[in-house]
Design a protein around this motif. Structure first.
Motif, mmCIF file in Angstrom:
data_model
loop_
_atom_site.group_PDB
_atom_site.id
_atom_site.type_symbol
_atom_site.label_atom_id
_atom_site.label_comp_id
_atom_site.label_asym_id
_atom_site.label_seq_id
_atom_site.Cartn_x
_atom_site.Cartn_y
_atom_site.Cartn_z
ATOM 1 N N ARG A 30 0.839 -1.202 0.000
ATOM 2 C CA ARG A 30 0.000 0.000 0.000
ATOM 3 C C ARG A 30 0.878 1.257 0.000
ATOM 4 O O ARG A 30 0.667 2.185 -0.766
ATOM 5 N N GLU A 31 1.897 1.235 0.835
ATOM 6 C CA GLU A 31 2.797 2.383 0.908
ATOM 7 C C GLU A 31 3.575 2.527 -0.413
ATOM 8 O O GLU A 31 3.835 3.629 -0.880
ATOM 9 N N GLY A 32 3.908 1.387 -0.998
ATOM 10 C CA GLY A 32 4.630 1.405 -2.277
ATOM 11 C C GLY A 32 3.823 2.090 -3.366
ATOM 12 O O GLY A 32 4.374 2.741 -4.267
ATOM 13 N N MET A 33 2.519 1.968 -3.277
ATOM 14 C CA MET A 33 1.652 2.611 -4.267
ATOM 15 C C MET A 33 1.773 4.139 -4.165
ATOM 16 O O MET A 33 1.761 4.839 -5.174
ATOM 17 N N ASN A 34 1.934 4.631 -2.949
ATOM 18 C CA ASN A 34 2.115 6.086 -2.793
ATOM 19 C C ASN A 34 3.444 6.534 -3.386
ATOM 20 O O ASN A 34 3.541 7.617 -3.953
ATOM 21 N N THR A 35 4.458 5.662 -3.246
ATOM 22 C CA THR A 35 5.746 5.995 -3.868
ATOM 23 C C THR A 35 5.601 6.060 -5.386
ATOM 24 O O THR A 35 6.188 6.918 -6.039
ATOM 25 N N VAL A 36 4.804 5.156 -5.935
ATOM 26 C CA VAL A 36 4.587 5.175 -7.393
ATOM 27 C C VAL A 36 4.053 6.541 -7.809
ATOM 28 O O VAL A 36 4.573 7.179 -8.740
ATOM 29 N N LYS A 37 3.066 7.037 -7.081
ATOM 30 C CA LYS A 37 2.484 8.343 -7.436
ATOM 31 C C LYS A 37 3.554 9.434 -7.391
ATOM 32 O O LYS A 37 3.665 10.253 -8.298
ATOM 33 N N LYS A 38 4.326 9.420 -6.308
ATOM 34 C CA LYS A 38 5.373 10.427 -6.116
ATOM 35 C C LYS A 38 6.393 10.395 -7.259
ATOM 36 O O LYS A 38 6.765 11.422 -7.817
ATOM 37 N N ILE A 39 6.806 9.203 -7.625
ATOM 38 C CA ILE A 39 7.864 9.070 -8.626
ATOM 39 C C ILE A 39 7.328 9.348 -10.038
ATOM 40 O O ILE A 39 8.023 9.913 -10.881
ATOM 41 N N VAL A 40 6.085 8.979 -10.284
ATOM 42 C CA VAL A 40 5.481 9.310 -11.581
ATOM 43 C C VAL A 40 5.433 10.825 -11.740
ATOM 44 O O VAL A 40 5.814 11.373 -12.780
ATOM 45 N N ARG A 41 4.982 11.503 -10.686
ATOM 46 C CA ARG A 41 4.915 12.972 -10.732
ATOM 47 C C ARG A 41 6.279 13.584 -11.023
ATOM 48 O O ARG A 41 6.407 14.476 -11.860
ATOM 49 N N GLU A 42 7.291 13.086 -10.329
ATOM 50 C CA GLU A 42 8.612 13.693 -10.464
ATOM 51 C C GLU A 42 9.225 13.374 -11.836
ATOM 52 O O GLU A 42 9.806 14.252 -12.472
ATOM 53 N N ALA A 43 9.061 12.136 -12.289
ATOM 54 C CA ALA A 43 9.617 11.770 -13.606
ATOM 55 C C ALA A 43 8.957 12.628 -14.683
ATOM 56 O O ALA A 43 9.615 13.135 -15.594
ATOM 57 N N ASP A 44 7.664 12.819 -14.539
ATOM 58 C CA ASP A 44 6.928 13.639 -15.504
ATOM 59 C C ASP A 44 7.416 15.089 -15.449
ATOM 60 O O ASP A 44 7.667 15.712 -16.477
ATOM 61 N N ARG A 45 7.599 15.596 -14.258
ATOM 62 C CA ARG A 45 8.050 16.986 -14.096
ATOM 63 C C ARG A 45 9.426 17.188 -14.743
ATOM 64 O O ARG A 45 9.705 18.222 -15.335
#
Ligand code: IPE
Ligand code: IPE
Ligand code: MG
Length: 254
Positions: free
Chosen positions: A49-64
């Protein structure tokens, strides 16, 4: 700090001053969710579950940062060996993730893709994944490619079967089989090879991930468990990548 360095790096690329480009395609083996949870006395699924939050964080940053393709290893063909409860939880995660995050992906012009055997996923998961693919099909921003029920040996085996079938029906002769033909039969056929591979949790192996495609990829490993992985770790990986010389078997004058 990182942002300034990164912008300078991008500008110098445009000016043709550097050989090493910022990674266009980053692939991540997101590992260590179970150990993260265990360390805290929590059930393994809490780590997912916590890993899913990391996915969101990293997707945002990679996109940025302007990464063009982000491939995330979410479930391997070997992960079916895990306890049923855990597999069930992992199988439901894509649906949960997309329920809360698809609007943002659409808003960010991200295109969702999936690489793997989707037929074995629960119906609700298939539906969620298909909706995400359809709704983002025309987006031309970053590609977010999930390796879901993915195994490289199966992918290569299926490619060989496909090619053998064509030889059998006469549409291809063995002499015409080139590396390009093989690549065109892989699940990643529409994507360039990863430039940078990141694996978290301290394991130094590929675990059946993109064996063909990683032939000349730069590797970066960290002991950090996936739920603890953050933007700074991604920056560190990119910075190290940019300091490497990719020779592809040739000679690069310095
Ligand atoms: C990665 O974390 C997630 C998946 C493989 C689905 P793990 O669940 O493998 O975590 P560890 O390696 O047991 O700590
Ligand atoms: C690889 O991690 C698969 C994913 C991250 C989805 P594993 O945790 O399954 O790999 P092994 O078993 O340690 O090699
Ligand atoms: Mg693991």
């Amino acid at each position: 700090m990182f942002d300034k360095w990164f912008q300078r790096k991008k500008r110098s690329e445009k000016g043709g001053l550097t050989f090493v480009q910022v990674p266009r395609h980053i692939a991540i083996i997101m590992d260590g969710n179970g150990r993260w949870a265990k360390k805290r006395g929590l059930p393994r699924v809490a780590g997912h579950r916590e890993g899913m939050n990391t996915v969101k964080k990293i997707v945002r940053e990679a996109d940025r940062l302007g990464v063009k393709i982000l491939t995330l290893y979410a479930f391997s063909t070997e992960n079916w060996k895990r306890p049923k409860d855990e597999v069930d939880y992992l199988m439901r995660l894509p649906e949960q993730f997309l329920k809360s995050y698809l609007p943002e992906l659409i808003e960010k012009n991200v295109r969702v893709m999936v690489m793997g055997d989707e037929s074995r996923l629960p119906e609700a998961t298939q539906k969620a994944v298909n909706t995400a693919k359809e709704k983002t099909a025309n987006n031309d921003g970053m590609i977010l490619n999930f390796a879901l029920n993915y195994g490289s040996r199966k992918e290569i085996t299926d490619a060989v079967k496909g090619i053998a079938e064509k030889v059998k029906n006469g549409s291809l002769v063995p002499d015409e089989i080139t590396e390009d033909i093989i690549e065109n039969h892989l699940l990643s056929c529409h994507l360039p090879d990863p430039d940078l591979l990141i694996r978290t949790s301290g394991e130094l192996r590929l675990s059946n991930f993109m064996l063909w495609q990683l032939a000349y990829t730069e590797f970066w490993f960290t002991d950090v468990y996936w739920p603890d992985f953050n933007e700074s770790h991604l920056h560190e990986a990119i910075q190290q990548y940019c300091g490497r010389t990719r020779r592809f078997g040739g000679v690069v004058e310095s």
